[in-house]
Design a protein around this motif. Structure first.
Motif: not given
Length: 77
Positions: A41, A46-48, A66, A69-70
């Motif tokens: 991720l 997708e994951l900061e 995350y 957003r999903r």
């Protein structure tokens, strides 16, 4: 100021504070995924995450962002 009030005014200990950054393992536990999935991720963006020195850290609010957003993506689909 009395000695008692000075003792009561001690700084908060590290265990009293909420973490600002998580390790990859801690973020993976938050998301209930494995460490490898968490790194995937991060790799896809997708994951900061941040690199501090040689350490990879995830902002404490990033797992929740995350997931939000999903959930939005899944509702739109």
């Amino acid at each position: 100021m009395s000695i008692a009030s000075v003792e009561n005014a001690r700084p908060a200990e590290a265990s009293d504070l909420a973490p600002v950054l998580l390790t990859v393992e801690e973020a993976a536990r938050c998301l209930r995924v494995g460490r490898t999935t968490c790194y995937a991720l991060i790799r896809t963006g997708e994951l900061e995450s941040l690199t501090i020195g040689g350490l990879r850290r995830i902002p404490a609010d990033a797992p929740a962002a995350y997931l939000a957003r999903r959930r939005t993506e899944q509702r739109a689909a």
